[in-house]
Design a protein around this motif. Sequence first.
Motif, PDB file in Angstrom:
ATOM      1  N   GLN A   1       5.651   4.618  15.823  1.00 35.45           N
ATOM      2  CA  GLN A   1       5.027   3.967  14.833  1.00 35.45           C
ATOM      3  C   GLN A   1       4.393   4.316  13.800  1.00 35.45           C
ATOM      4  O   GLN A   1       4.278   3.883  12.824  1.00 35.45           O
ATOM      5  CB  GLN A   1       3.827   3.266  15.682  1.00 35.45           C
ATOM      6  CG  GLN A   1       4.075   2.324  16.721  1.00 35.45           C
ATOM      7  CD  GLN A   1       3.007   1.939  17.685  1.00 35.45           C
ATOM      8  OE1 GLN A   1       1.991   2.774  17.675  1.00 35.45           O
ATOM      9  NE2 GLN A   1       2.833   0.810  18.047  1.00 35.45           N
TER      10      GLN A   1
ATOM     11  N   ARG B   1      -6.840  -5.586  19.238  1.00 34.73           N
ATOM     12  CA  ARG B   1      -5.573  -5.256  20.365  1.00 34.73           C
ATOM     13  C   ARG B   1      -5.957  -5.393  21.788  1.00 34.73           C
ATOM     14  O   ARG B   1      -5.169  -6.150  22.540  1.00 34.73           O
ATOM     15  CB  ARG B   1      -5.187  -3.943  20.108  1.00 34.73           C
ATOM     16  CG  ARG B   1      -3.927  -3.647  21.183  1.00 34.73           C
ATOM     17  CD  ARG B   1      -3.890  -1.958  21.081  1.00 34.73           C
ATOM     18  NE  ARG B   1      -2.944  -1.594  22.088  1.00 34.73           N
ATOM     19  CZ  ARG B   1      -2.994  -1.332  23.326  1.00 34.73           C
ATOM     20  NH1 ARG B   1      -4.411  -1.398  23.599  1.00 34.73           N
ATOM     21  NH2 ARG B   1      -2.104  -1.016  24.199  1.00 34.73           N
TER      22      ARG B   1
ATOM     23  N   CYS C   1       3.173  -7.677  25.917  1.00 33.79           N
ATOM     24  CA  CYS C   1       3.878  -6.813  24.936  1.00 33.79           C
ATOM     25  C   CYS C   1       4.225  -7.679  23.602  1.00 33.79           C
ATOM     26  O   CYS C   1       3.878  -7.194  22.562  1.00 33.79           O
ATOM     27  CB  CYS C   1       5.250  -6.152  25.632  1.00 33.79           C
ATOM     28  SG  CYS C   1       4.825  -5.076  26.510  1.00 33.79           S
ATOM     29  N   PHE C   2       4.783  -8.963  23.770  1.00 33.36           N
ATOM     30  CA  PHE C   2       4.948  -9.767  22.797  1.00 33.36           C
ATOM     31  C   PHE C   2       4.005 -10.194  21.858  1.00 33.36           C
ATOM     32  O   PHE C   2       3.774  -9.822  20.551  1.00 33.36           O
ATOM     33  CB  PHE C   2       5.667 -10.964  23.129  1.00 33.36           C
ATOM     34  CG  PHE C   2       6.166 -11.887  21.891  1.00 33.36           C
ATOM     35  CD1 PHE C   2       7.485 -11.526  21.393  1.00 33.36           C
ATOM     36  CD2 PHE C   2       5.393 -12.709  21.331  1.00 33.36           C
ATOM     37  CE1 PHE C   2       7.838 -12.228  20.069  1.00 33.36           C
ATOM     38  CE2 PHE C   2       5.807 -13.696  20.330  1.00 33.36           C
ATOM     39  CZ  PHE C   2       7.017 -13.309  19.709  1.00 33.36           C
TER      40      PHE C   2
ATOM     41  N   VAL D   1       2.131  -6.013  20.244  1.00 29.28           N
ATOM     42  CA  VAL D   1       2.761  -4.895  19.509  1.00 29.28           C
ATOM     43  C   VAL D   1       2.295  -5.058  18.109  1.00 29.28           C
ATOM     44  O   VAL D   1       2.092  -3.945  17.549  1.00 29.28           O
ATOM     45  CB  VAL D   1       4.288  -5.060  19.594  1.00 29.28           C
ATOM     46  CG1 VAL D   1       5.000  -4.258  18.483  1.00 29.28           C
ATOM     47  CG2 VAL D   1       4.718  -4.593  21.247  1.00 29.28           C
ATOM     48  N   PRO D   2       2.344  -5.832  17.433  1.00 31.89           N
ATOM     49  CA  PRO D   2       1.890  -5.962  15.945  1.00 31.89           C
ATOM     50  C   PRO D   2       0.081  -5.224  15.943  1.00 31.89           C
ATOM     51  O   PRO D   2       0.173  -4.469  14.876  1.00 31.89           O
ATOM     52  CB  PRO D   2       1.913  -7.185  15.404  1.00 31.89           C
ATOM     53  CG  PRO D   2       3.072  -8.018  16.326  1.00 31.89           C
ATOM     54  CD  PRO D   2       2.706  -7.270  17.638  1.00 31.89           C
TER      55      PRO D   2
ATOM     56  N   TRP E   1       7.312  -5.591  14.936  1.00 32.20           N
ATOM     57  CA  TRP E   1       7.439  -5.359  16.388  1.00 32.20           C
ATOM     58  C   TRP E   1       8.099  -3.969  16.492  1.00 32.20           C
ATOM     59  O   TRP E   1       8.914  -3.528  17.425  1.00 32.20           O
ATOM     60  CB  TRP E   1       8.038  -6.552  16.873  1.00 32.20           C
ATOM     61  CG  TRP E   1       7.360  -7.720  17.184  1.00 32.20           C
ATOM     62  CD1 TRP E   1       6.727  -8.030  18.378  1.00 32.20           C
ATOM     63  CD2 TRP E   1       6.863  -8.731  16.370  1.00 32.20           C
ATOM     64  NE1 TRP E   1       5.854  -8.967  18.420  1.00 32.20           N
ATOM     65  CE2 TRP E   1       6.058  -9.616  16.962  1.00 32.20           C
ATOM     66  CE3 TRP E   1       6.920  -9.047  14.992  1.00 32.20           C
ATOM     67  CZ2 TRP E   1       5.312 -10.698  16.541  1.00 32.20           C
ATOM     68  CZ3 TRP E   1       6.356 -10.102  14.395  1.00 32.20           C
ATOM     69  CH2 TRP E   1       5.438 -10.883  15.077  1.00 32.20           C
ATOM     70  N   ARG E   2       8.084  -3.170  15.377  1.00 31.96           N
ATOM     71  CA  ARG E   2       8.658  -1.863  15.595  1.00 31.96           C
ATOM     72  C   ARG E   2       8.483  -1.109  16.755  1.00 31.96           C
ATOM     73  O   ARG E   2       7.196  -0.926  17.326  1.00 31.96           O
ATOM     74  CB  ARG E   2       8.478  -1.053  14.473  1.00 31.96           C
ATOM     75  CG  ARG E   2       8.986   0.347  14.447  1.00 31.96           C
ATOM     76  CD  ARG E   2       8.963   1.297  13.344  1.00 31.96           C
ATOM     77  NE  ARG E   2       9.438   2.564  13.233  1.00 31.96           N
ATOM     78  CZ  ARG E   2      10.570   3.045  13.072  1.00 31.96           C
ATOM     79  NH1 ARG E   2      11.414   1.953  12.833  1.00 31.96           N
ATOM     80  NH2 ARG E   2      10.668   4.068  13.126  1.00 31.96           N
TER      81      ARG E   2
ATOM     82  N   PHE F   1       9.273  -2.073  19.880  1.00 37.00           N
ATOM     83  CA  PHE F   1       8.960  -3.088  21.117  1.00 37.00           C
ATOM     84  C   PHE F   1       9.705  -2.684  22.433  1.00 37.00           C
ATOM     85  O   PHE F   1       8.942  -2.589  23.569  1.00 37.00           O
ATOM     86  CB  PHE F   1       9.386  -4.364  20.607  1.00 37.00           C
ATOM     87  CG  PHE F   1       9.257  -5.490  21.696  1.00 37.00           C
ATOM     88  CD1 PHE F   1       8.174  -6.201  21.994  1.00 37.00           C
ATOM     89  CD2 PHE F   1      10.292  -5.792  22.631  1.00 37.00           C
ATOM     90  CE1 PHE F   1       8.033  -7.118  22.913  1.00 37.00           C
ATOM     91  CE2 PHE F   1       9.973  -6.820  23.732  1.00 37.00           C
ATOM     92  CZ  PHE F   1       8.981  -7.400  23.912  1.00 37.00           C
TER      93      PHE F   1
ATOM     94  N   TYR G   1       7.796   0.222  23.578  1.00 35.86           N
ATOM     95  CA  TYR G   1       6.250  -0.233  24.115  1.00 35.86           C
ATOM     96  C   TYR G   1       6.458  -0.868  25.380  1.00 35.86           C
ATOM     97  O   TYR G   1       5.524  -0.874  26.263  1.00 35.86           O
ATOM     98  CB  TYR G   1       5.733  -1.339  22.822  1.00 35.86           C
ATOM     99  CG  TYR G   1       4.347  -1.720  23.109  1.00 35.86           C
ATOM    100  CD1 TYR G   1       3.347  -0.898  22.848  1.00 35.86           C
ATOM    101  CD2 TYR G   1       4.039  -2.918  23.847  1.00 35.86           C
ATOM    102  CE1 TYR G   1       2.125  -1.409  22.610  1.00 35.86           C
ATOM    103  CE2 TYR G   1       2.653  -3.351  24.067  1.00 35.86           C
ATOM    104  CZ  TYR G   1       1.735  -2.450  23.537  1.00 35.86           C
ATOM    105  OH  TYR G   1       0.416  -3.047  23.611  1.00 35.86           O
ATOM    106  N   TYR G   2       7.476  -1.693  25.769  1.00 32.12           N
ATOM    107  CA  TYR G   2       7.678  -2.496  26.704  1.00 32.12           C
ATOM    108  C   TYR G   2       7.904  -1.347  27.874  1.00 32.12           C
ATOM    109  O   TYR G   2       7.550  -1.617  29.148  1.00 32.12           O
ATOM    110  CB  TYR G   2       8.527  -3.494  26.682  1.00 32.12           C
ATOM    111  CG  TYR G   2       8.623  -4.342  28.010  1.00 32.12           C
ATOM    112  CD1 TYR G   2       8.005  -5.295  28.500  1.00 32.12           C
ATOM    113  CD2 TYR G   2       9.975  -4.127  28.877  1.00 32.12           C
ATOM    114  CE1 TYR G   2       8.200  -5.864  29.734  1.00 32.12           C
ATOM    115  CE2 TYR G   2      10.094  -4.769  30.158  1.00 32.12           C
ATOM    116  CZ  TYR G   2       8.884  -5.652  30.303  1.00 32.12           C
ATOM    117  OH  TYR G   2       9.422  -6.436  31.568  1.00 32.12           O
TER     118      TYR G   2
END
Length: 293
Positions: A41, A172, A216-217, A220-221, A258-259, A261, A264-265
């Motif tokens: 990130q 968040r 996650c969706f 993430v941002p 969403w870098r 993602f 992250y998931y």
Amino acid sequence: MSVSSQDAKVPTFANFVIGGISGVTAQIVTHPLDVLKIRMQISRNTLRDIALQTFDTNGVRSFYVGLSAAILRQLTYTTSRLGIYTTLLDIGEQHFGYLNYVTMISLGMIAGMMGSFIGTPTDLILIRMVADRNLPTEKRKNYKNVISGIFDIWKTEGFIALWRGAVPTMSRAAIVNGAQLGTYTKAKMMLQDTGYIENGITLQFVAALMSSIITCFASVPVDLVKTRIQNWNQSTKSPNIISMIVNITKTEGLISLWRGFFLYYSRAAPNTVITMVCADQLHQMYFTYFPVS
């Protein structure tokens, strides 16, 4: 978090203890993915490059940098958020009976914001310990552990600085916990209603996977922005959450929010599964060893 009426009889202190144990267990298993996510990130390197750079630093041990901060974060943040959510859910079901999905999400958001405020200092130190590898030698913090990090920030930047990035962290957490906890509880109820899956590990596993996708969706941002604000090392004042989102969108493109993602998931899914399954299993174990008369 079981949605059965039996769980309403679990003492409040037990809800918090169960939350802490579940969070620490999940963190130890998924910490290497957390390290890679944070480093991805704050840079523009590929996942492969980041993984190789991390391994080249100090072998496998490099994937566990910041573990002390991560564990203390779970003992503060996850203990609080799961304990508060379960307690609020129990109270709600006792007084109002069936709770709808919106209410479950709202309770998750409240619990997440309260827990994240408590855990912000440890989250800040975790970010800095992991990000040190990406900084020039003269700018590295070189915290030995989470305790030394707390005292260093308190001494050099002031006590209030321990809550740097608290707003995006709480934002968040509201999104993550609202989606994760609310969806998990709702998914369990829906799956049980189908009659195909009985209440047990399989049900908990499937419900946790369902909640992690939505979580996650949505988060993430905000997680990306939080990481960059907490790792801000320029001479200018760190930007707020809105200006950071606008700046990333302008300079890197909307999709860059969403870098990481997939990474992250890859971390969030097992973390959610382990946390939720552990919490439910520990609730069941409580009644095994402390049966309600």
